[in-house]
Write a protein that holds these residues in place. Structure first.
Motif, PDB file in Angstrom:
ATOM      1  N   ASP A 124       0.823  -1.205   0.000  1.00 28.94           N
ATOM      2  CA  ASP A 124       0.000   0.000   0.000  1.00 28.94           C
ATOM      3  C   ASP A 124       0.860   1.260   0.000  1.00 28.94           C
ATOM      4  OD1 ASP A 124      -2.187  -1.669   0.115  1.00 28.94           O
ATOM      5  OD2 ASP A 124      -2.397  -1.530   2.298  1.00 28.94           O
ATOM      6  N   ALA A 125       2.037   1.192   0.647  1.00 30.64           N
ATOM      7  CA  ALA A 125       2.884   2.378   0.774  1.00 30.64           C
ATOM      8  C   ALA A 125       3.507   2.795  -0.544  1.00 30.64           C
ATOM      9  CB  ALA A 125       3.984   2.125   1.803  1.00 30.64           C
ATOM     10  N   VAL A 126       3.708   1.855  -1.467  1.00 33.45           N
ATOM     11  CA  VAL A 126       4.407   2.173  -2.727  1.00 33.45           C
ATOM     12  C   VAL A 126       3.454   2.179  -3.909  1.00 33.45           C
ATOM     13  CG1 VAL A 126       6.600   1.294  -1.891  1.00 33.45           C
ATOM     14  CG2 VAL A 126       5.035  -0.263  -3.034  1.00 33.45           C
ATOM     15  N   GLN A 127       2.165   2.271  -3.688  1.00 32.46           N
ATOM     16  CA  GLN A 127       1.211   2.303  -4.778  1.00 32.46           C
ATOM     17  C   GLN A 127       0.945   3.717  -5.251  1.00 32.46           C
ATOM     18  OE1 GLN A 127      -2.296   0.220  -3.423  1.00 32.46           O
ATOM     19  NE2 GLN A 127      -1.692  -1.672  -4.444  1.00 32.46           N
ATOM     20  N   GLY A 128       0.363   3.822  -6.425  1.00 36.93           N
ATOM     21  CA  GLY A 128      -0.132   5.084  -6.961  1.00 36.93           C
ATOM     22  C   GLY A 128       0.948   6.119  -7.240  1.00 36.93           C
ATOM     23  N   ASP A 129       0.650   7.359  -6.877  1.00 40.30           N
ATOM     24  CA  ASP A 129       1.556   8.474  -7.161  1.00 40.30           C
ATOM     25  C   ASP A 129       2.893   8.331  -6.443  1.00 40.30           C
ATOM     26  OD1 ASP A 129      -0.471   9.508  -8.684  1.00 40.30           O
ATOM     27  OD2 ASP A 129      -1.192  10.887  -7.116  1.00 40.30           O
ATOM     28  N   ARG A 130       2.891   7.659  -5.302  1.00 36.91           N
ATOM     29  CA  ARG A 130       4.147   7.523  -4.556  1.00 36.91           C
ATOM     30  C   ARG A 130       5.177   6.723  -5.354  1.00 36.91           C
ATOM     31  NH1 ARG A 130       0.673   5.377  -0.311  1.00 36.91           N
ATOM     32  NH2 ARG A 130      -0.313   7.082   0.837  1.00 36.91           N
ATOM     33  N   LEU A 131       4.708   5.684  -6.042  1.00 38.37           N
ATOM     34  CA  LEU A 131       5.623   4.883  -6.844  1.00 38.37           C
ATOM     35  C   LEU A 131       6.214   5.707  -7.973  1.00 38.37           C
ATOM     36  CD1 LEU A 131       6.910   2.163  -7.469  1.00 38.37           C
ATOM     37  CD2 LEU A 131       4.885   1.582  -8.822  1.00 38.37           C
ATOM     38  N   GLY A 132       5.375   6.536  -8.608  1.00 35.39           N
ATOM     39  CA  GLY A 132       5.886   7.402  -9.661  1.00 35.39           C
ATOM     40  C   GLY A 132       6.906   8.388  -9.138  1.00 35.39           C
ATOM     41  N   SER A 133       6.653   8.954  -7.958  1.00 36.40           N
ATOM     42  CA  SER A 133       7.608   9.891  -7.363  1.00 36.40           C
ATOM     43  C   SER A 133       8.918   9.192  -7.031  1.00 36.40           C
ATOM     44  CB  SER A 133       7.006  10.492  -6.080  1.00 36.40           C
ATOM     45  OG  SER A 133       5.812  11.177  -6.359  1.00 36.40           O
ATOM     46  N   LEU A 134       8.827   7.973  -6.537  1.00 39.39           N
ATOM     47  CA  LEU A 134      10.020   7.228  -6.168  1.00 39.39           C
ATOM     48  C   LEU A 134      10.900   6.959  -7.389  1.00 39.39           C
ATOM     49  CD1 LEU A 134      11.501   5.735  -3.860  1.00 39.39           C
ATOM     50  CD2 LEU A 134      10.186   3.701  -4.466  1.00 39.39           C
ATOM     51  N   LEU A 135      10.276   6.656  -8.520  1.00 40.16           N
ATOM     52  CA  LEU A 135      11.037   6.321  -9.725  1.00 40.16           C
ATOM     53  C   LEU A 135      11.544   7.557 -10.453  1.00 40.16           C
ATOM     54  CD1 LEU A 135       8.775   3.437 -11.127  1.00 40.16           C
ATOM     55  CD2 LEU A 135      10.891   3.244  -9.797  1.00 40.16           C
ATOM     56  N   SER A 136      10.888   8.678 -10.253  1.00 39.20           N
ATOM     57  CA  SER A 136      11.267   9.883 -10.999  1.00 39.20           C
ATOM     58  C   SER A 136      12.337  10.720 -10.307  1.00 39.20           C
ATOM     59  CB  SER A 136      10.020  10.746 -11.231  1.00 39.20           C
ATOM     60  OG  SER A 136       9.460  11.172  -9.991  1.00 39.20           O
ATOM     61  N   VAL A 137      12.537  10.530  -9.019  1.00 37.13           N
ATOM     62  CA  VAL A 137      13.512  11.314  -8.265  1.00 37.13           C
ATOM     63  C   VAL A 137      14.822  10.533  -8.163  1.00 37.13           C
ATOM     64  CG1 VAL A 137      14.033  12.382  -6.042  1.00 37.13           C
ATOM     65  CG2 VAL A 137      11.703  12.479  -6.956  1.00 37.13           C
ATOM     66  N   PRO A 138      15.935  11.100  -8.616  1.00 33.56           N
ATOM     67  CA  PRO A 138      17.223  10.399  -8.471  1.00 33.56           C
ATOM     68  C   PRO A 138      17.548  10.119  -7.009  1.00 33.56           C
ATOM     69  CG  PRO A 138      17.409  12.273  -9.971  1.00 33.56           C
ATOM     70  CD  PRO A 138      16.068  12.383  -9.318  1.00 33.56           C
ATOM     71  N   ASN A 139      17.935   8.884  -6.737  1.00 36.65           N
ATOM     72  CA  ASN A 139      18.225   8.445  -5.360  1.00 36.65           C
ATOM     73  C   ASN A 139      17.057   8.762  -4.429  1.00 36.65           C
ATOM     74  OD1 ASN A 139      20.774   7.527  -6.094  1.00 36.65           O
ATOM     75  ND2 ASN A 139      21.789   9.438  -5.523  1.00 36.65           N
ATOM     76  N   GLY A 140      15.855   8.595  -4.961  1.00 36.49           N
ATOM     77  CA  GLY A 140      14.673   8.921  -4.171  1.00 36.49           C
ATOM     78  C   GLY A 140      14.253   7.794  -3.239  1.00 36.49           C
ATOM     79  N   VAL A 141      13.698   8.182  -2.102  1.00 38.21           N
ATOM     80  CA  VAL A 141      13.162   7.231  -1.123  1.00 38.21           C
ATOM     81  C   VAL A 141      11.829   7.762  -0.627  1.00 38.21           C
ATOM     82  CG1 VAL A 141      15.454   6.456  -0.391  1.00 38.21           C
ATOM     83  CG2 VAL A 141      14.316   8.307   0.859  1.00 38.21           C
ATOM     84  N   LEU A 142      11.008   6.847  -0.107  1.00 45.38           N
ATOM     85  CA  LEU A 142       9.761   7.227   0.543  1.00 45.38           C
ATOM     86  C   LEU A 142       9.972   7.232   2.048  1.00 45.38           C
ATOM     87  CD1 LEU A 142       7.224   5.052  -1.524  1.00 45.38           C
ATOM     88  CD2 LEU A 142       7.879   7.441  -1.898  1.00 45.38           C
ATOM     89  N   ALA A 143       9.450   8.250   2.711  1.00 48.10           N
ATOM     90  CA  ALA A 143       9.615   8.370   4.160  1.00 48.10           C
ATOM     91  C   ALA A 143       8.314   8.033   4.866  1.00 48.10           C
ATOM     92  CB  ALA A 143      10.057   9.787   4.529  1.00 48.10           C
ATOM     93  N   GLY A 144       8.427   7.357   5.984  1.00 54.22           N
ATOM     94  CA  GLY A 144       7.264   7.044   6.794  1.00 54.22           C
ATOM     95  C   GLY A 144       6.704   8.281   7.452  1.00 54.22           C
ATOM     96  N   PRO A 145       5.465   8.209   7.944  1.00 56.64           N
ATOM     97  CA  PRO A 145       4.819   9.405   8.510  1.00 56.64           C
ATOM     98  C   PRO A 145       5.512   9.940   9.760  1.00 56.64           C
ATOM     99  CG  PRO A 145       3.496   7.434   8.886  1.00 56.64           C
ATOM    100  CD  PRO A 145       4.570   7.040   7.942  1.00 56.64           C
ATOM    101  N   SER A 146       6.279   9.102  10.467  1.00 59.14           N
ATOM    102  CA  SER A 146       6.959   9.557  11.682  1.00 59.14           C
ATOM    103  C   SER A 146       8.466   9.645  11.504  1.00 59.14           C
ATOM    104  CB  SER A 146       6.633   8.601  12.849  1.00 59.14           C
ATOM    105  OG  SER A 146       5.249   8.574  13.102  1.00 59.14           O
TER     106      SER A 146
END
Length: 829
Positions: A124-146
């Motif tokens: 659920d965390a890597v679905q939708g727009d977040r996955l696109g952001s992760l792939l489009s940003v060089p050395n990109g990561v997703l951060a948890g809410p805390s």
């Protein structure tokens, strides 16, 4: 029903209102005990539940998990081999690494596109727009809410930098490691953690209709011993092995608190029923049945227990949240997951049930006297009725029970049950209570004799003690248990910390230590590859000795593994004789702590199979040594073998010796100047102090238990003496009327308290020393370390404190006796 409500309104509720102090005291004691039980269950549930929640949030619909046998994980090639197994619908690779300071660590999760096959929080965390952001940003990561980052932040991680592509939010993501995580593409996670080509986990999603047993067998064959194969809950179960001791000791503490509370309730209800004899006599005279009277008393006890349990549950939640923050960092290191406060659903019902049952059981024992009091006897003063005398048959039964419990204690000691050998402590506690009950007459006589030594006021106090043996025995036992528990807990803790510190004394032989973690944590993370060379070049450094620690799995048991070289000052290595050290360094075998050898069912000379990322290895057990390993078992092999078998190059600690004449603190400052700011540099004595600090932090629950027992004991004495004063109010009034002074009444009550305190303290000293000695004998099984029994000078302090506690509890009733109004006291009836 109407008759029951009338009796409760006229008798029980009236009794509560008249003696509100006793009611409040009873509720308070049960609330404290229930609070401790809720706190214990909450701590235990948080330790195991945090790992289980993380595992469930990552695994989703996966039926199997392949996990590393050590912190090094396993080769990525394992995933490819497993993916080709028939029946595997998806093999999801994952890398997990903890980064940041110990008190605010983030979990880095490295995943790839295969994670879409998992029906989990991670998916659920890597679905939708977040996955696109992760792939489009060089050395990109997703951060948890805390995680504490915002979109666009640049974060330094390991050997590189990453950019926060997006921040995930939502209740489900908050549950994943408490929201403290970063999700990165697998190649990026491997690169920034310096673990290219390595994995920590592969989650297996089975194809529909696949037989679970056949799939497990096929996957195990494909792994070929390079990793562990089991359900996703296996990782949580392995972590649970290391915290069983904390849970067990905490559970024993909660049980003892309830036992002490039962003494208090028994004492209180005995006095309350004695004070209500005229009412009981009246009810009996007009045709009331004994069963009805007892039932009403038990309903009253259940109501008090219920109220105390409800109040205590709320306090226990707060106490548990606070205690979680006091646990040493070693617990969180073993867990991998962030420690969250998770209260199991059964905690509050269990605490309420325990409070109600304890209250009812203690009251039922006290209520037996109702069956022994006739209408005429009920009008007699305390001490003039057979109900105030302990039955000889009960004493004989207690003596037989004491013998049985003593034999059971010896059998458990000789059985060497490991951690569960601590059951012998509970059996010994029961033996002591049974012996004290069988010897109630002599014990009460000692209290009376002690009181009589305190002048003319003490003579009357001794008479009062002799008249109420049941009440005095119960009060005296409460004091004795408080003193005994104080001596046992403080003495045993001191013995353990001192003995363990002695075994780790070699840590102080090095001038300086360098590790990624602070001195009170287990140094398992690897240092930068060039750290040893940089430190060796510092002026004043004579020698740098590398070492490595890691958590590894031995036959399903998570243990701490030491990799050593010549000159290592690790305590386990230094405890070996010269020949065993030589054979260990030559790679001929492994040394095990005593508890780990017992868990693996091996002894010196046996062959041991060890799973490693490079496959199964066979080695021989060279030694089984006494070593403090309360969190997990411990093993030691040569650093060369550790690096080879577990594919974990480098070192996790540097042990540094300075040149002759070099100041240790200045050398540490010079080394600190050439190390990165996130490294920890500390002296040898500081390393030893850090171990002691961690052990003392791990004993925090025992100290909480000590405070609870002391509070209950003080309240028991206060309540008992107050009730005794109310019973003798007419007598005290007559004494005042014939010329007795207020000071005499004050001295009489204080003398009674002193007699009880002296006898209780003496008995408590015997209990405490016996249990402390027993603990030292059981420590080899419970903690894997030989503990030396050594009574300390604080023994006298504890004894004096018990007497002071008794006198302190007697001050309010003594002052009340001194201020008694003569006319009111004489006309009380």
């Amino acid at each position: 029903m109407i008759a029951l409500l009338d009796r409760l309104r006229l008798l029980t509720i009236r009794e509560f209102a008249t003696h509100w102090g006793r009611t409040v005291a009873s509720i308070f004691v049960m609330a404290v005990s229930a609070a401790f039980l809720v706190a214990v269950i909450g701590i235990s549930g948080s330790l195991t539940g945090s790992v289980a929640r993380l595992a469930a949030g990552l695994a989703g619909n996966a039926s199997l998990e392949i996990s590393g046998v050590s912190d090094a994980g396993f080769p990525q090639a394992v995933r490819n081999d497993v993916a080709a197994v028939p029946g595997v619908a998806a093999a999801v690779p994952m890398l997990r690494a903890s980064v940041g300071p110990q008190d605010d660590q983030l979990l880095v999760l490295g995943v790839d596109a295969a994670s879409a096959a998992l029906d989990s929080t991670l998916k659920d965390a890597v679905q939708g727009d977040r996955l696109g952001s992760l792939l489009s940003v060089p050395n990109g990561v997703l951060a948890g809410p805390s995680a504490g980052y915002a979109k666009g932040d640049v974060v330094h991680l390991g050997s590189g930098q990453v950019t926060i592509a997006a921040v995930v939010s939502g209740a489900q993501q908050q549950r994943l490691n408490g929201g403290h995580f970063l999700i990165a593409p697998l190649p990026l996670a491997q690169r920034i953690t310096g673990r290219t080509g390595e994995l920590d986990s592969v989650l297996i999603v089975a194809a529909p209709g696949t037989d679970a047993a056949q799939l497990n067998s096929a996957v195990t064959a494909a792994v070929a011993g390079r990793a562990l194969v089991g359900p996703p809950s296996l990782r949580a179960a392995q972590t649970g092995n290391g915290i069983v001791m904390l849970e067990f000791i905490a559970a024993m503490g909660a049980g003892i608190a309830l036992v002490v509370s039962a003494f208090f309730i028994y004492n209180t209800m005995s006095m309350a029923l004695a004070g209500r004899r005229p009412v009981i006599s009246m009810l009996r005279a007009i045709g009331g049945r004994r069963q009805t009277i007892v039932r009403d008393v038990l309903v009253e006890a259940a109501a008090l227990g219920l109220l105390g349990g409800l109040l205590g549950s709320g306090l226990g939640v707060l106490a548990g949240r606070y205690a979680i923050g006091l646990l040493p960092g070693a617990f969180t290191q073993m867990m991998e997951a962030r420690l969250e406060y998770l209260l199991p659903w059964y905690a509050v019902p269990a605490a309420i049930a325990a409070a109600v049952l304890t209250n009812v059981a203690a009251t039922a024992v006290a209520a037996r006297q109702v069956y022994r009091v006739s209408p005429v006897e009920a009008l007699a003063p305390v001490g003039a009725s057979p109900a105030d005398v302990v039955s000889p048959r009960l004493r004989v039964f207690a003596g037989v029970a004491a013998v049985v419990l003593a034999v059971a204690t010896i059998l458990v000691m000789r059985a060497h049950l490991g951690l569960f050998a601590s059951v012998a402590l509970g059996l010994a506690f029961g033996t002591e209570i049974a012996v004290a009950f069988a010897s109630a007459g002599p014990i009460v006589a000692v209290a009376g004799a002690a009181a009589r030594r305190l002048g003319s006021a003490g003579v009357l106090a001794g008479v009062n003690i002799d008249r109420a043996p049941r009440r005095v025995w119960a009060t005296l036992m409460t004091v004795a248990i408080a003193v005994g528990m104080t001596i046992t807990i403080t003495g045993a803790n001191t013995d353990v910390v001192r003995s363990a510190r002695d075994t780790f004394a070699s840590l102080a032989d090095n001038d300086v230590w360098v590790s990624v973690t602070p001195e009170d944590a287990v140094p398992t993370p690897l240092l930068p590859a060039d750290m040893a060379q940089r430190v060796a070049a510092v002026p004043g450094v004579a020698r740098v000795t590398e070492g490595q620690l890691a958590f590894a799995s031995f036959a399903g048991t998570k243990a701490l593994l030491y990799g050593v070289v010549q000159g290592s000052n690790y305590a386990m290595y230094r405890s070996l004789d010269a020949d065993t050290q030589r054979r260990l360094l030559a790679g001929e075998g492994v040394a095990l702590s005593r508890d780990l050898a017992r868990a693996l069912h091996v002894s010196v000379g046996d062959e041991l199979s060890v799973q490693t990322p490079s496959g199964e290895k066979r080695t021989r057990v060279l030694a089984s040594v006494s070593y403090f390993s309360a969190l997990s078992g411990t093993a030691s092999i040569s650093l060369t073998l550790m690096r080879d078998w577990f594919e974990r190059p480098g070192a996790s600690t540097l042990q540094i010796d300075g040149a002759p004449g070099t100041d240790r603190d200045r050398l540490a400052a010079a080394i600190r100047a050439v190390t990165p700011p996130d490294m920890h540099v500390y002296t040898g004595p500081a390393a030893l102090d850090g171990i002691s600090k961690a052990m003392r932090q791990g004993l925090v629950l025992s100290r909480i238990m000590l405070v609870i027992v002391a509070v209950i004991a003080a309240m028991a004495l206060l309540n008992t003496l107050t009730l005794a004063l109310l019973e003798r109010r007419r007598e005290l009034g007559i004494l005042r009327a014939v010329g007795s002074s207020r000071r005499f009444a004050l001295r009489m009550v204080l003398a009674e308290a002193a007699g009880i305190g002296i006898a209780g303290a003496a008995l408590g000293v015997l209990f405490g020393l016996s249990d402390q000695f027993l603990y030292s004998r059981l420590a080899a099984d419970m903690m894997g370390i030989d503990v030396t029994f050594r009574p300390g000078p604080l023994l006298i302090v504890f004894t004096a404190a018990a007497l002071a506690l008794s006198l302190l509890g007697s001050i309010p009733p003594a002052l009340r006796a001194a201020r008694l109004n003569i006319v009111d006291a004489v006309s009380v009836d």
